[in-house]
Scaffold this motif. Structure first.
Motif, PDB file in Angstrom:
ATOM      1  N   ASN A  55      46.600 -16.453 -14.668  1.00 40.55           N
ATOM      2  CA  ASN A  55      46.089 -17.791 -14.336  1.00 40.55           C
ATOM      3  C   ASN A  55      45.350 -18.356 -15.555  1.00 40.55           C
ATOM      4  OD1 ASN A  55      43.197 -16.886 -14.110  1.00 40.55           O
ATOM      5  ND2 ASN A  55      44.053 -15.701 -12.424  1.00 40.55           N
ATOM      6  N   GLY A  56      44.903 -19.594 -15.447  1.00 43.07           N
ATOM      7  CA  GLY A  56      44.237 -20.236 -16.583  1.00 43.07           C
ATOM      8  C   GLY A  56      42.895 -19.601 -16.909  1.00 43.07           C
ATOM      9  N   THR A  57      42.211 -19.107 -15.895  1.00 42.93           N
ATOM     10  CA  THR A  57      40.912 -18.469 -16.103  1.00 42.93           C
ATOM     11  C   THR A  57      41.080 -17.153 -16.858  1.00 42.93           C
ATOM     12  OG1 THR A  57      40.162 -19.489 -14.060  1.00 42.93           O
ATOM     13  CG2 THR A  57      38.835 -17.670 -14.898  1.00 42.93           C
ATOM     14  N   ALA A  58      42.111 -16.379 -16.491  1.00 41.73           N
ATOM     15  CA  ALA A  58      42.424 -15.147 -17.227  1.00 41.73           C
ATOM     16  C   ALA A  58      42.770 -15.479 -18.679  1.00 41.73           C
ATOM     17  CB  ALA A  58      43.584 -14.416 -16.553  1.00 41.73           C
ATOM     18  N   ILE A  80      31.839 -31.960 -18.459  1.00 44.73           N
ATOM     19  CA  ILE A  80      32.818 -32.552 -17.537  1.00 44.73           C
ATOM     20  C   ILE A  80      34.134 -31.794 -17.678  1.00 44.73           C
ATOM     21  CG2 ILE A  80      34.085 -34.663 -16.885  1.00 44.73           C
ATOM     22  CD1 ILE A  80      31.108 -34.663 -16.100  1.00 44.73           C
ATOM     23  N   THR A  81      34.202 -30.686 -16.958  1.00 42.70           N
ATOM     24  CA  THR A  81      35.385 -29.835 -16.951  1.00 42.70           C
ATOM     25  C   THR A  81      35.302 -28.924 -15.744  1.00 42.70           C
ATOM     26  OG1 THR A  81      36.714 -28.257 -18.229  1.00 42.70           O
ATOM     27  CG2 THR A  81      34.317 -28.001 -18.352  1.00 42.70           C
ATOM     28  N   PHE A  82      36.374 -28.174 -15.506  1.00 43.83           N
ATOM     29  CA  PHE A  82      36.339 -27.141 -14.475  1.00 43.83           C
ATOM     30  C   PHE A  82      35.463 -25.996 -15.004  1.00 43.83           C
ATOM     31  CE2 PHE A  82      38.371 -23.475 -12.236  1.00 43.83           C
ATOM     32  CZ  PHE A  82      37.890 -23.811 -10.986  1.00 43.83           C
ATOM     33  N   GLU A 156      41.185 -24.517 -27.409  1.00 39.33           N
ATOM     34  CA  GLU A 156      41.491 -25.793 -26.755  1.00 39.33           C
ATOM     35  C   GLU A 156      41.838 -25.515 -25.291  1.00 39.33           C
ATOM     36  OE1 GLU A 156      45.061 -27.687 -28.179  1.00 39.33           O
ATOM     37  OE2 GLU A 156      44.739 -29.498 -26.990  1.00 39.33           O
ATOM     38  N   ASP A 157      41.041 -26.043 -24.363  1.00 36.55           N
ATOM     39  CA  ASP A 157      41.399 -25.947 -22.945  1.00 36.55           C
ATOM     40  C   ASP A 157      42.333 -27.115 -22.639  1.00 36.55           C
ATOM     41  OD1 ASP A 157      41.643 -26.059 -20.190  1.00 36.55           O
ATOM     42  OD2 ASP A 157      39.593 -25.380 -19.807  1.00 36.55           O
ATOM     43  N   ALA A 158      43.635 -26.803 -22.640  1.00 39.04           N
ATOM     44  CA  ALA A 158      44.663 -27.838 -22.476  1.00 39.04           C
ATOM     45  C   ALA A 158      45.274 -27.789 -21.072  1.00 39.04           C
ATOM     46  CB  ALA A 158      45.745 -27.661 -23.538  1.00 39.04           C
ATOM     47  N   CYS A 159      44.524 -27.259 -20.105  1.00 47.72           N
ATOM     48  CA  CYS A 159      45.040 -27.142 -18.728  1.00 47.72           C
ATOM     49  C   CYS A 159      45.540 -28.472 -18.174  1.00 47.72           C
ATOM     50  CB  CYS A 159      43.948 -26.610 -17.808  1.00 47.72           C
ATOM     51  SG  CYS A 159      43.723 -24.832 -17.962  1.00 47.72           S
ATOM     52  N   HIS A 160      44.920 -29.574 -18.606  1.00 50.59           N
ATOM     53  CA  HIS A 160      45.300 -30.881 -18.070  1.00 50.59           C
ATOM     54  C   HIS A 160      46.405 -31.548 -18.887  1.00 50.59           C
ATOM     55  CE1 HIS A 160      41.047 -31.515 -16.109  1.00 50.59           C
ATOM     56  NE2 HIS A 160      41.616 -30.382 -15.759  1.00 50.59           N
ATOM     57  N   ALA A 161      46.836 -30.909 -19.960  1.00 48.07           N
ATOM     58  CA  ALA A 161      47.574 -31.712 -20.937  1.00 48.07           C
ATOM     59  C   ALA A 161      48.845 -31.117 -21.531  1.00 48.07           C
ATOM     60  CB  ALA A 161      46.619 -32.092 -22.062  1.00 48.07           C
ATOM     61  N   PHE A 187      46.576 -22.950 -20.944  1.00 47.21           N
ATOM     62  CA  PHE A 187      47.159 -23.813 -19.906  1.00 47.21           C
ATOM     63  C   PHE A 187      47.061 -23.106 -18.558  1.00 47.21           C
ATOM     64  CE2 PHE A 187      49.178 -24.926 -23.875  1.00 47.21           C
ATOM     65  CZ  PHE A 187      49.252 -26.311 -23.837  1.00 47.21           C
ATOM     66  N   SER A 188      47.124 -23.893 -17.471  1.00 47.44           N
ATOM     67  CA  SER A 188      47.123 -23.340 -16.114  1.00 47.44           C
ATOM     68  C   SER A 188      48.361 -23.822 -15.365  1.00 47.44           C
ATOM     69  CB  SER A 188      45.873 -23.810 -15.362  1.00 47.44           C
ATOM     70  OG  SER A 188      46.031 -23.627 -13.964  1.00 47.44           O
ATOM     71  N   PHE A 189      48.895 -22.951 -14.521  1.00 50.95           N
ATOM     72  CA  PHE A 189      50.044 -23.333 -13.688  1.00 50.95           C
ATOM     73  C   PHE A 189      49.681 -23.304 -12.215  1.00 50.95           C
ATOM     74  CE2 PHE A 189      52.022 -21.220 -17.536  1.00 50.95           C
ATOM     75  CZ  PHE A 189      52.205 -22.421 -18.213  1.00 50.95           C
ATOM     76  N   VAL A 192      48.235 -27.867  -8.613  1.00 54.43           N
ATOM     77  CA  VAL A 192      47.904 -29.273  -8.903  1.00 54.43           C
ATOM     78  C   VAL A 192      48.156 -29.643 -10.362  1.00 54.43           C
ATOM     79  CG1 VAL A 192      46.184 -29.588  -7.072  1.00 54.43           C
ATOM     80  CG2 VAL A 192      45.436 -28.890  -9.362  1.00 54.43           C
ATOM     81  N   LYS A 193      48.412 -28.660 -11.217  1.00 52.81           N
ATOM     82  CA  LYS A 193      48.644 -28.956 -12.637  1.00 52.81           C
ATOM     83  C   LYS A 193      50.097 -29.393 -12.853  1.00 52.81           C
ATOM     84  CE  LYS A 193      44.412 -27.592 -13.160  1.00 52.81           C
ATOM     85  NZ  LYS A 193      43.812 -26.356 -13.594  1.00 52.81           N
ATOM     86  N   HIS A 194      50.459 -29.702 -14.095  1.00 51.49           N
ATOM     87  CA  HIS A 194      51.793 -30.267 -14.354  1.00 51.49           C
ATOM     88  C   HIS A 194      52.935 -29.334 -13.953  1.00 51.49           C
ATOM     89  CE1 HIS A 194      49.389 -32.984 -16.671  1.00 51.49           C
ATOM     90  NE2 HIS A 194      50.418 -33.649 -17.139  1.00 51.49           N
ATOM     91  N   HIS A 346      36.294 -35.308 -10.158  1.00 53.33           N
ATOM     92  CA  HIS A 346      36.418 -34.368 -11.291  1.00 53.33           C
ATOM     93  C   HIS A 346      35.493 -34.819 -12.405  1.00 53.33           C
ATOM     94  CE1 HIS A 346      40.344 -33.991  -9.221  1.00 53.33           C
ATOM     95  NE2 HIS A 346      40.145 -32.729  -9.463  1.00 53.33           N
ATOM     96  N   TYR A 347      34.414 -34.168 -12.614  1.00 58.46           N
ATOM     97  CA  TYR A 347      33.923 -32.982 -11.920  1.00 58.46           C
ATOM     98  C   TYR A 347      32.433 -33.169 -11.658  1.00 58.46           C
ATOM     99  CZ  TYR A 347      38.152 -30.553 -13.532  1.00 58.46           C
ATOM    100  OH  TYR A 347      39.448 -30.171 -13.763  1.00 58.46           O
ATOM    101  N   ILE A 348      31.889 -32.350 -10.778  1.00 57.29           N
ATOM    102  CA  ILE A 348      30.433 -32.201 -10.740  1.00 57.29           C
ATOM    103  C   ILE A 348      30.074 -31.556 -12.075  1.00 57.29           C
ATOM    104  CG2 ILE A 348      28.510 -31.032  -9.594  1.00 57.29           C
ATOM    105  CD1 ILE A 348      30.414 -30.932  -7.067  1.00 57.29           C
TER     106      ILE A 348
HETATM  107  C1  LIG Z   1      42.633 -25.448 -13.684  1.00 58.06           C
HETATM  108  C2  LIG Z   1      41.736 -25.333 -14.840  1.00 58.06           C
HETATM  109  C3  LIG Z   1      41.314 -24.095 -15.350  1.00 58.06           C
HETATM  110  C4  LIG Z   1      41.583 -22.784 -14.666  1.00 58.06           C
HETATM  111  O1  LIG Z   1      42.882 -22.527 -14.365  1.00 58.06           O
HETATM  112  P1  LIG Z   1      43.262 -21.563 -13.138  1.00 58.06           P
HETATM  113  O2  LIG Z   1      44.731 -21.340 -13.333  1.00 58.06           O
HETATM  114  O3  LIG Z   1      42.936 -22.269 -11.876  1.00 58.06           O
HETATM  115  O4  LIG Z   1      42.482 -20.294 -13.322  1.00 58.06           O
HETATM  116  C5  LIG Z   1      40.551 -24.095 -16.511  1.00 58.06           C
HETATM  117  N1  LIG Z   1      40.188 -25.235 -17.114  1.00 58.06           N
HETATM  118  C6  LIG Z   1      40.554 -26.439 -16.648  1.00 58.06           C
HETATM  119  C7  LIG Z   1      40.129 -27.662 -17.380  1.00 58.06           C
HETATM  120  C8  LIG Z   1      41.327 -26.527 -15.484  1.00 58.06           C
HETATM  121  O5  LIG Z   1      41.652 -27.730 -14.990  1.00 58.06           O
END
Ligand SMILES: *Cc1c(COP(=O)(O)O)cnc(C)c1O
Length: 402
Positions: A55-58, A80-82, A156-161, A187-189, A192-194, A346-348
């Motif tokens: 996952n993206g957190t891993a 302002i991020t997850f 780079e946290d590119a989870c959104h991009a 990146f995250s899959f 809700v992501k792309h 998005h987000y507290i």
């Molecule tokens: C979703 C997300 C994560 C974490 O990804 P997971 O796959 O849910 O662990 C990290 N950073 C941002 C900005 C995210 O949107």
């Protein structure tokens, strides 16, 4: 009428077929689909290496491990991020320092980052974690300059991009996660992501050494490569004591592996990779649809004083989210819910979460992020959002204010 969420996966018969075929194949995990997905994703982004993870957190955790974040070391990110963008520093015992957002772009403000760095003795900070928030690319060329000045790494946290980009000072398109400026990108899959794998993530980089380290850390720190620690061939073969009496060994047997450092099991399964691969084929079409939805929102609200959208240059926006700022946000949110439209926040701000407050962060410390939070709302944004649902969302918002 079906509820309209802020984001949603889209699964086609082809996706299902791809998963079923993998379930019927020999490998459920660490089979051929992982490598195939990694290579296809790297090609899509335009980067040398990709490492698929659970996952993206891993992905974030493996990055902070690979960059050797140690207890007490300081890393800068945006409020302002997850939460995971910040938590990965804490997993390694590091300290998170927040730099406020730019109120126009909602992205981490480079001037705030610069100020933190200037005000501290050199060596105080180890790294930066900028986030391509909502799908809008951070200008990493600028951040690289600052990072080099202070000897920092960049994740780079590119989870959104995935599919997002910015234009650099030479006029070149720089894709999010392409590794030209950041040391590592993630990146995250999540659905809700792309790209949806159920759960899943990817790390991208152009750095071969980091790439090899990530592969090992993903599976317990165990590798087929040998270190200088124990690597006498005779030990590997299992006849260390009798070595002198036997034919000396000349090659390592197939079973021989070493656990060289403390890693994790952060693997993705093959059937998740098969789903990701199938979804990746539609990634460009998905971005196109997201941009068309954004254009429609923009046009609808351009001359309405009650809605303020993200401003500035939005070329290359990947639109994971469509964020607006409104007065009376709670009222609009509840009105939309009563009409079956489930907008989201998005987000507290992360620095105001009780956990981060317990570490000393205070209200008022990130004023732009806190003000943004009072007014922000993420409207429905996903490729399968129908034109009639989109019109309904726009009309419902206009009705509320007019
Ligand atoms: C979703 C997300 C994560 C974490 O990804 P997971 O796959 O849910 O662990 C990290 N950073 C941002 C900005 C995210 O949107």
């Amino acid at each position: 009428m079906n509820p309209i969420p802020y984001g949603k996966q889209h699964i086609t018969p082809e996706d299902i077929q791809a998963v079923v075929e993998t379930l019927q194949s020999e490998f459920l995990t660490q089979g051929p689909k992982i490598k195939e997905f990694e290579e296809a994703f790297a090609k899509y982004i335009g980067v040398r290496y990709a490492v698929a993870v659970a996952n993206g957190t891993a992905a974030l955790h493996l990055c902070t491990l690979a960059l050797s974040v140690k207890p007490g070391q300081k890393v800068i990110t945006t409020p302002i991020t997850f939460a995971a963008s910040a938590n990965c520093v804490r997993y390694c015992g590091g300290e998170v320092v927040f730099a406020d957002i730019n109120p126009e772009t909602y992205l981490i403000d480079i001037n705030k980052v610069r100020k933190l760095l200037e005000d501290a003795p050199k060596g105080t900070y180890q790294g930066l974690i900028p986030v391509d928030f909502a799908g809008r690319a951070v200008n990493l060329e600028e951040f690289r300059q600052v990072a080099d000045e202070y000897g920092l790494w960049i994740i780079e946290d590119a989870c959104h991009a995935p599919g997002g980009y910015f234009i650099d000072s030479k006029g070149q398109q720089q894709n999010c996660g392409n590794g030209n400026f950041a040391d590592l990108a993630i990146f995250s899959f999540h659905p809700v992501k792309h790209i949806a794998c159920g759960e899943g993530g990817m790390i991208t980089t152009n750095d071969e050494k980091l790439y090899r380290k990530l592969l090992t850390l993903r599976t317990h720190g165990i590798t087929r490569e040998t270190s200088s620690f124990t690597n006498t061939l005779d030990f590997a073969i299992g006849n260390a004591k009798e070595a002198t009496h036997q034919q000396p060994a000349t090659s390592y047997p197939m079973w021989y592996m070493e656990m060289q450092e403390l890693g994790f099991n952060y693997r993705l399964t093959d059937f998740q990779a098969a789903l990701g691969l199938s979804q990746l084929k539609r990634a460009d079409a998905g971005i196109e649809r997201r941009r068309a939805i954004a254009k429609k929102y923009q046009d609808a609200f351009s001359n309405k004083s009650f809605v303020k959208g993200q401003s500035g240059n939005i070329e290359g926006h990947a639109y994971h989210l469509y964020v607006i700022q409104v007065e009376n946000r709670l009222g609009l949110y509840q009105h939309l819910r009563s009409k079956n439209i489930f907008a989201q926040i998005h987000y507290i701000p992360v620095h105001l979460m009780p956990y981060y407050r317990s570490l000393g962060n205070k209200e008022g410390s990130q004023s732009h992020a806190e003000k943004y939070y009072q007014h922000c709302l993420s409207l429905p944004m996903y490729p399968s959002l129908s034109e009639s649902d989109l019109n309904y969302v726009i009309k419902t918002i206009a009705d509320y204010f007019e």
